[in-house]
Write a protein that holds these residues in place. Sequence first.
Motif, PDB file in Angstrom:
ATOM      1  N   LEU A   1     -38.633   6.185 -50.074  1.00 11.92           N
ATOM      2  CA  LEU A   1     -39.470   5.959 -49.320  1.00 11.92           C
ATOM      3  C   LEU A   1     -40.654   3.937 -49.771  1.00 11.92           C
ATOM      4  N   ASP A   2     -40.521   3.530 -48.074  1.00 11.96           N
ATOM      5  CA  ASP A   2     -40.753   2.767 -48.202  1.00 11.96           C
ATOM      6  C   ASP A   2     -41.915   2.071 -46.970  1.00 11.96           C
ATOM      7  N   ILE A   3     -42.612   1.653 -47.483  1.00 13.67           N
ATOM      8  CA  ILE A   3     -43.245   1.188 -45.355  1.00 13.67           C
ATOM      9  C   ILE A   3     -43.157   0.568 -44.845  1.00 13.67           C
ATOM     10  N   SER A   4     -42.002  -0.979 -45.464  1.00 13.18           N
ATOM     11  CA  SER A   4     -40.826  -2.038 -44.750  1.00 13.18           C
ATOM     12  C   SER A   4     -39.886  -0.842 -44.329  1.00 13.18           C
ATOM     13  N   ALA A   5     -39.428  -0.762 -43.041  1.00 20.82           N
ATOM     14  CA  ALA A   5     -38.191  -1.030 -42.845  1.00 20.82           C
ATOM     15  C   ALA A   5     -37.028  -2.067 -43.195  1.00 20.82           C
ATOM     16  N   ALA A   6     -37.599  -3.081 -42.710  1.00 21.17           N
ATOM     17  CA  ALA A   6     -36.671  -3.919 -42.957  1.00 21.17           C
ATOM     18  C   ALA A   6     -36.002  -3.724 -44.832  1.00 21.17           C
ATOM     19  N   ALA A   7     -37.745  -2.884 -45.863  1.00 23.86           N
ATOM     20  CA  ALA A   7     -37.236  -2.835 -46.545  1.00 23.86           C
ATOM     21  C   ALA A   7     -35.926  -2.056 -47.499  1.00 23.86           C
ATOM     22  N   LEU A   8     -35.753  -0.674 -46.398  1.00 24.44           N
ATOM     23  CA  LEU A   8     -35.173   0.131 -46.394  1.00 24.44           C
ATOM     24  C   LEU A   8     -34.113  -0.266 -46.013  1.00 24.44           C
ATOM     25  N   ALA A   9     -33.677  -1.149 -45.112  1.00 22.84           N
ATOM     26  CA  ALA A   9     -32.836  -1.254 -44.467  1.00 22.84           C
ATOM     27  C   ALA A   9     -31.604  -2.071 -44.956  1.00 22.84           C
ATOM     28  N   GLN A  10     -32.059  -3.265 -46.376  1.00 20.00           N
ATOM     29  CA  GLN A  10     -31.564  -3.819 -46.754  1.00 20.00           C
ATOM     30  C   GLN A  10     -30.914  -3.116 -48.444  1.00 20.00           C
ATOM     31  N   LEU A  11     -31.795  -2.337 -48.690  1.00 25.41           N
ATOM     32  CA  LEU A  11     -31.537  -1.006 -49.900  1.00 25.41           C
ATOM     33  C   LEU A  11     -30.765  -0.362 -49.044  1.00 25.41           C
ATOM     34  N   ALA A  12     -30.131   0.819 -47.718  1.00 25.23           N
ATOM     35  CA  ALA A  12     -28.758   1.250 -47.623  1.00 25.23           C
ATOM     36  C   ALA A  12     -27.757   0.332 -47.534  1.00 25.23           C
ATOM     37  N   GLU A  13     -27.582  -0.888 -46.774  1.00 22.45           N
ATOM     38  CA  GLU A  13     -26.497  -1.414 -46.528  1.00 22.45           C
ATOM     39  C   GLU A  13     -26.577  -2.043 -48.288  1.00 22.45           C
ATOM     40  N   ARG A  14     -27.077  -2.420 -48.723  1.00 16.68           N
ATOM     41  CA  ARG A  14     -26.109  -2.312 -50.253  1.00 16.68           C
ATOM     42  C   ARG A  14     -25.884  -1.553 -50.783  1.00 16.68           C
ATOM     43  N   ALA A  15     -26.246  -0.399 -50.724  1.00 19.77           N
ATOM     44  CA  ALA A  15     -26.740   1.405 -51.698  1.00 19.77           C
ATOM     45  C   ALA A  15     -24.966   2.012 -50.765  1.00 19.77           C
ATOM     46  N   GLY A  16     -24.574   1.526 -49.173  1.00 21.10           N
ATOM     47  CA  GLY A  16     -23.560   1.867 -48.593  1.00 21.10           C
ATOM     48  C   GLY A  16     -23.777   3.256 -48.024  1.00 21.10           C
ATOM     49  N   GLN A  17     -25.210   3.806 -47.740  1.00 23.73           N
ATOM     50  CA  GLN A  17     -25.503   5.212 -47.525  1.00 23.73           C
ATOM     51  C   GLN A  17     -24.578   6.268 -48.124  1.00 23.73           C
ATOM     52  N   PRO A  18     -24.536   6.538 -49.551  1.00 22.43           N
ATOM     53  CA  PRO A  18     -24.593   7.367 -50.578  1.00 22.43           C
ATOM     54  C   PRO A  18     -24.219   8.795 -49.822  1.00 22.43           C
ATOM     55  N   PRO A  19     -24.066  10.207 -49.531  1.00 28.79           N
ATOM     56  CA  PRO A  19     -24.507  10.858 -49.582  1.00 28.79           C
ATOM     57  C   PRO A  19     -25.976  12.133 -50.537  1.00 28.79           C
ATOM     58  N   GLY A  20     -26.242  12.219 -49.708  1.00 26.13           N
ATOM     59  CA  GLY A  20     -27.839  12.034 -50.937  1.00 26.13           C
ATOM     60  C   GLY A  20     -28.856  11.479 -50.548  1.00 26.13           C
ATOM     61  N   LEU A  21     -28.770  10.084 -50.433  1.00 23.41           N
ATOM     62  CA  LEU A  21     -29.805   9.157 -49.860  1.00 23.41           C
ATOM     63  C   LEU A  21     -30.434   9.519 -48.709  1.00 23.41           C
ATOM     64  N   ARG A  22     -31.594   8.827 -48.683  1.00 25.58           N
ATOM     65  CA  ARG A  22     -33.221   9.889 -47.487  1.00 25.58           C
ATOM     66  C   ARG A  22     -33.563   8.970 -47.460  1.00 25.58           C
ATOM     67  N   CYS A  23     -33.614   7.960 -46.866  1.00 23.28           N
ATOM     68  CA  CYS A  23     -34.385   6.667 -46.440  1.00 23.28           C
ATOM     69  C   CYS A  23     -35.715   7.130 -45.129  1.00 23.28           C
ATOM     70  N   VAL A  24     -36.705   7.053 -46.304  1.00 21.58           N
ATOM     71  CA  VAL A  24     -37.928   7.233 -45.283  1.00 21.58           C
ATOM     72  C   VAL A  24     -39.371   6.465 -45.313  1.00 21.58           C
ATOM     73  N   VAL A  25     -39.087   5.632 -43.468  1.00 20.03           N
ATOM     74  CA  VAL A  25     -40.075   4.579 -44.145  1.00 20.03           C
ATOM     75  C   VAL A  25     -41.777   5.496 -43.891  1.00 20.03           C
ATOM     76  N   SER A  26     -42.533   5.121 -44.394  1.00 16.26           N
ATOM     77  CA  SER A  26     -44.223   5.868 -44.201  1.00 16.26           C
ATOM     78  C   SER A  26     -44.660   5.055 -45.671  1.00 16.26           C
ATOM     79  N   ASN A  27     -45.909   4.877 -45.057  1.00 14.37           N
ATOM     80  CA  ASN A  27     -47.080   5.249 -46.012  1.00 14.37           C
ATOM     81  C   ASN A  27     -47.142   6.263 -46.817  1.00 14.37           C
TER      82      ASN A  27
END
Length: 210
Positions: A73-99
């Motif tokens: 969870l992060d307020i920054s969509a840009a941060a989570l996009a970078q996280l997902a790209e580096r992680a390779g979208q493994p099963p079980g990863l749920r990125c949430v853009v939110s305060n």
Amino acid sequence: MSQADSGDAAHWDDVFARTSPDQVSWYESEPSTSLELISESGVEPDSAVDIGAGRSPLASLLLSRGWSTVFALDISAAALAQLAERAGQPPGLRCVVSNVLAWRPDQQVSLWHDRAVFHFLTDPHEQAAYAELAAATLVTGGVLILATFAPGGPDRCSGLPVARHDPKSLSHVFGPRFELAESRHIEHRTPWGAIQPFTWVIMRRLPEDS
């Protein structure tokens, strides 16, 4: 790891767009303290949330160690996009853009991890709301691992004011829903060599009738 909750999304999107991971104060090559405390807490791998996940590898590391679901969870969509790209979208990863205070999870988790978001909440009412959300999100017996700037640490980060805490002040905010299991004073070295003192705590979610 991102301190990305106070302030607006545009502020943090800009931070992540114009910096590489090792150009921010909270950078660490590996989340060693987080992994150590998670292991020491005795929490069984199940589901977890990483508050202010930013670009941290913690979520993917937990998934590789047998955790079934990790909310990043992060307020920054840009941060989570970078996280997902580096992680390779493994099963079980749920990125949430939110305060974090606006987040309404659709399931409970056994681990709540926050390396440096809570200290951006300087208003006592917001701190109380955060504690209520953590309590509602964690299963009974679940573990909260939290790090904040310690007394004597910085009073601002990324241009924003922060609150500094010791174990006593954190117990005051999170009690009576949580029991303090362990605390540590750890000095974080920034990429440019500055030392920042942090208070780390492990807290356990108590039963409602305790």
